[in-house]
Design an enzyme around this catalytic site. Structure first.
Site, PDB file in Angstrom:
ATOM      1  N   ASP A  50     -10.130  -5.513  -3.202  1.00 51.74           N
ATOM      2  CA  ASP A  50      -9.511  -4.461  -2.398  1.00 51.74           C
ATOM      3  C   ASP A  50     -10.409  -3.224  -2.458  1.00 51.74           C
ATOM      4  OD1 ASP A  50      -7.891  -2.317  -1.520  1.00 51.74           O
ATOM      5  OD2 ASP A  50      -6.075  -3.405  -2.109  1.00 51.74           O
ATOM      6  N   SER A  96       0.847  -1.196   0.000  1.00 44.80           N
ATOM      7  CA  SER A  96       0.000   0.000   0.000  1.00 44.80           C
ATOM      8  C   SER A  96       0.887   1.252   0.000  1.00 44.80           C
ATOM      9  CB  SER A  96      -0.950  -0.053   1.204  1.00 44.80           C
ATOM     10  OG  SER A  96      -1.968   0.901   1.053  1.00 44.80           O
ATOM     11  N   HIS A 150      -7.430  -5.950   0.928  1.00 49.30           N
ATOM     12  CA  HIS A 150      -6.237  -5.096   1.053  1.00 49.30           C
ATOM     13  C   HIS A 150      -5.298  -5.495   2.187  1.00 49.30           C
ATOM     14  CE1 HIS A 150      -4.078  -1.400   0.057  1.00 49.30           C
ATOM     15  NE2 HIS A 150      -4.090  -1.030   1.308  1.00 49.30           N
TER      16      HIS A 150
END
EC number: 3.1.2.12
Lengths: 281, 281
Positions: free
Chosen positions: B226, B150, B259
């Protein structure tokens, strides 16, 4: 209201790691647990490994830190990770200590007030939760193993010894093997059961084995650098009791390892395989 | 005072997972990081994989949740997990938001006040920390790979593109691929660098690739469920830029995954192997 509330679900190793809540009759409060469904569960019901965590943990701790899902996915095992106590009970003293009360249910039914109403972990885990799981997830409650860490190791051993035939396989990491003889256990047993030492003995793995209770062959891993080894865990007492009673035990002592999840994750593959083999037989 | 303070060390897969703190000159504050030394490090210096975590994480998050140590132990890789920002900076507004300031350093050197003094993540990671690591741990700073998740995926891509030759291998999980085009990135770039869009572009992987920057072949995993995929991550922009520039990219899209670390742990074995292979070559 639905019987089961889904809190989170995450794809994991081609299966699903979920966290759920239900209104527990046993506890008289909402109780939480995690379920990992391996990819094989899409084809039909799979055997179950009940994973009991230690002091201060909740239903997410083992699921996040132990690294068990990859092995459960390989072997086709469902992992169930219950919370370690009721929460938000309104009993202020239950939140005062990290080793008693909230997050420290010790996997028994309390008889002493103010805990007797909500601290009913044994009834929840042995009666209510399996029936609930059977209704909602593709799993086989006739093929259950139990694994636990520290306080959860105590839980795994004592629940297996107290309920013969219910668990086909049993293992533990650094269990509190003789709770009647150590501070964590004495505090919990006094707090939940009062002063009756006979009642304590019924929740002490060593005392149960000494009293003739039987369990499937036990696999126990213990780190030799565990700071709680001598004061709280006492695996040598388990070793003595098993030897005297003819209870099969494989106790593995690991140089350099301590009490936490970095230790657990290092050997979790062996444990999941131990259960998978026993549950498939 | 010692240059390095050991906060914790735990045996893990026959190696050692440690957490450390040092007085960082770059940040002007104590900075923390984790180091996993695989068993092979007892024999001599081993290659390094720098693992950059995402928003709200600290130096323990990846070490606890990703399940990377078992693979690092197999391949003989040192894992380094830095904190994601300076802490306890005395800047009240830095603690106000979860996606900016504390826990959200974005792996760059801030130029805007009040952040310019302490938010110097790029200098810390690219200059000060490697030298410190070289002095204290058996590792090879001439063989470093970088991986990130991320915000840390943004870090891995941009640091590799901005410092050619420093990383032999690069991979990411769900990176913020085009931060100048999405809310998380715009907030951070404006906050740390001010309104100068040219300065922003120098910390945007897509813009860097479009501008001719090169990196080793990229391995990127992205979950299709996600929740941040379309709004914050935009891997299709990375795909377009790499295709246009001839930058090798293997972008794997995984149905059903989201995620978090249950996604990361599902594919971490592939990433560690990718780095191990590249760092051994």
């Amino acid at each position: 209201m639905a019987e089961l509330t889904t809190l989170e679900e995450h794809r994991c190793f081609d299966g699903v790691q979920g966290f759920y809540e239900h209104a527990s009759e046993a506890a008289g409060l909402p109780m939480r647990f995690g379920v990992y469904l391996p990819p094989q569960a899409r084809e039909g019901p799979q055997p179950v490994l009940l994973c009991l965590a230690g002091l201060t943990c909740n239903e997410q701790t083992f699921a996040i830190k132990a690294g068990a899902q990859q092995h459960a996915a390989r072997h086709g095992l469902v992992l169930v990770t219950p919370d370690t106590s009721p929460r938000n009970t309104g009993i202020a003293e239950a939140d005062a200590d990290w080793d008693f009360g909230t997050g420290a249910g010790f996997y028994l039914d309390a008889t002493r007030e103010p805990y007797a109403q909500h601290w009913r972990m044994e009834s929840w885990l042995m009666e209510e939760l399996p029936a609930l799981l059977q209704r909602h997830f593709p799993l086989r409650t006739d093929r259950i193993g139990v694994l636990g860490h520290s306080m959860g190791g105590h839980g795994a051993l004592t629940l297996a010894l107290r309920h013969p035939g219910r668990f086909r396989t049993v293992s533990a990491f650094a269990p509190i093997a003789a709770p009647t003889e150590v501070p964590w256990g004495q505090k919990a047993l006094r707090g939940y059961l009062g002063e009756d030492r006979a009642a304590w003995a019924a929740h002490d793995a060593v005392k149960l084995i000494e009293g003739g209770a039987k369990a499937p062959p036990l696999l126990v891993d213990q780190g030799e650098e565990d700071p709680f080894l001598a004061t709280q865990l006492r695996p040598e007492r388990l070793e003595q009791a098993c030897a005297a009673a003819g209870q099969p035990l494989e106790l593995r002592r690991h140089a350099g390892y301590d009490h936490g999840y970095f230790f657990i994750q290092s050997f979790i593959a062996d444990h999941v395989e131990h259960h998978a083999r026993g549950l498939a037989a």
